[in-house]
Design a protein around this motif. Sequence first.
Motif, PDB file in Angstrom:
ATOM      1  N   THR A 147       0.827  -1.206   0.000  1.00 14.79           N
ATOM      2  CA  THR A 147       0.000   0.000   0.000  1.00 14.79           C
ATOM      3  C   THR A 147       0.864   1.260   0.000  1.00 14.79           C
ATOM      4  N   VAL A 148       0.334   2.284  -0.670  1.00 20.08           N
ATOM      5  CA  VAL A 148       0.970   3.593  -0.709  1.00 20.08           C
ATOM      6  C   VAL A 148      -0.096   4.607  -0.311  1.00 20.08           C
ATOM      7  N   ASP A 149       0.170   5.364   0.749  1.00 21.25           N
ATOM      8  CA  ASP A 149      -0.776   6.329   1.288  1.00 21.25           C
ATOM      9  C   ASP A 149      -0.383   7.733   0.827  1.00 21.25           C
ATOM     10  N   ALA A 150      -1.227   8.355   0.015  1.00 17.42           N
ATOM     11  CA  ALA A 150      -0.928   9.688  -0.521  1.00 17.42           C
ATOM     12  C   ALA A 150      -0.761  10.722   0.585  1.00 17.42           C
ATOM     13  N   ASP A 151      -1.527  10.612   1.671  1.00 19.72           N
ATOM     14  CA  ASP A 151      -1.378  11.564   2.772  1.00 19.72           C
ATOM     15  C   ASP A 151       0.012  11.450   3.404  1.00 19.72           C
ATOM     16  N   ALA A 152       0.488  10.217   3.565  1.00 18.07           N
ATOM     17  CA  ALA A 152       1.829  10.019   4.132  1.00 18.07           C
ATOM     18  C   ALA A 152       2.893  10.563   3.183  1.00 18.07           C
ATOM     19  N   VAL A 153       2.705  10.356   1.892  1.00 19.78           N
ATOM     20  CA  VAL A 153       3.648  10.893   0.900  1.00 19.78           C
ATOM     21  C   VAL A 153       3.648  12.415   0.959  1.00 19.78           C
ATOM     22  N   ALA A 154       2.470  13.018   1.066  1.00 19.66           N
ATOM     23  CA  ALA A 154       2.378  14.481   1.153  1.00 19.66           C
ATOM     24  C   ALA A 154       3.081  14.998   2.406  1.00 19.66           C
ATOM     25  N   ARG A 155       2.916  14.288   3.536  1.00 22.02           N
ATOM     26  CA  ARG A 155       3.616  14.689   4.769  1.00 22.02           C
ATOM     27  C   ARG A 155       5.128  14.639   4.575  1.00 22.02           C
ATOM     28  N   GLU A 156       5.608  13.556   3.961  1.00 21.34           N
ATOM     29  CA  GLU A 156       7.053  13.430   3.697  1.00 21.34           C
ATOM     30  C   GLU A 156       7.555  14.596   2.847  1.00 21.34           C
ATOM     31  N   ILE A 157       6.804  14.943   1.834  1.00 15.43           N
ATOM     32  CA  ILE A 157       7.199  16.046   0.956  1.00 15.43           C
ATOM     33  C   ILE A 157       7.186  17.365   1.725  1.00 15.43           C
ATOM     34  N   ARG A 158       6.122  17.591   2.488  1.00  9.85           N
ATOM     35  CA  ARG A 158       6.021  18.828   3.259  1.00  9.85           C
ATOM     36  C   ARG A 158       7.180  18.950   4.247  1.00  9.85           C
TER      37      ARG A 158
END
Length: 190
Positions: free
Chosen positions: A28-39
Amino acid sequence: MKVIGLTGNIGCGKSTVAGMLLENGVATVDADAVAREIRQNDAEARAEIQRRFGTYEAAELAEVVFTDSAALRDLEAILHPRVRGAIRARLAELAQGGVDIAAVEVIKLLESPLADGCDEIWVVRCDEADAIARLAASRGMDEATARTRLGSQSSQDEKVAAADVVIDGSAPVEETRRQVERALATLRSA
């Protein structure tokens, strides 16, 4: 590799379904987690967010963007292209690693070009009262804030109309699990 696009409105149980998929061997890949990492880690994105909003802290951003649709569009314009790129890169890594099924959990999947790369769209839907109660319990939101967040998203009916699979997030957890396992078995046999 087959890709499940997992979506649904806030508080409907997407993360619960993603966890069930993970338990059943689906990456699974969670877009919210990816966005947090980027932020947190992308200096250029942080600088753009800081310039536009005066902060890059999630709670402070949420107070602004969920009550101001123009601000939300601005934040999405900064983050979404980066998030999509990171998700595509992770999916490519998973495919190269021999993963047979992956799921991407994206709240605005149907509004995103990521939907085009999905073999199936799974929508988790629930009763509004359940979503509000979950948001109060898990995030400490009051009813007005929860309704504002829900109102900033496309309707469940629109999502359901685009779905290949609809999971009832208001069902008891074991029934939800059975729905996930049946849909997964159908996808694996296709």
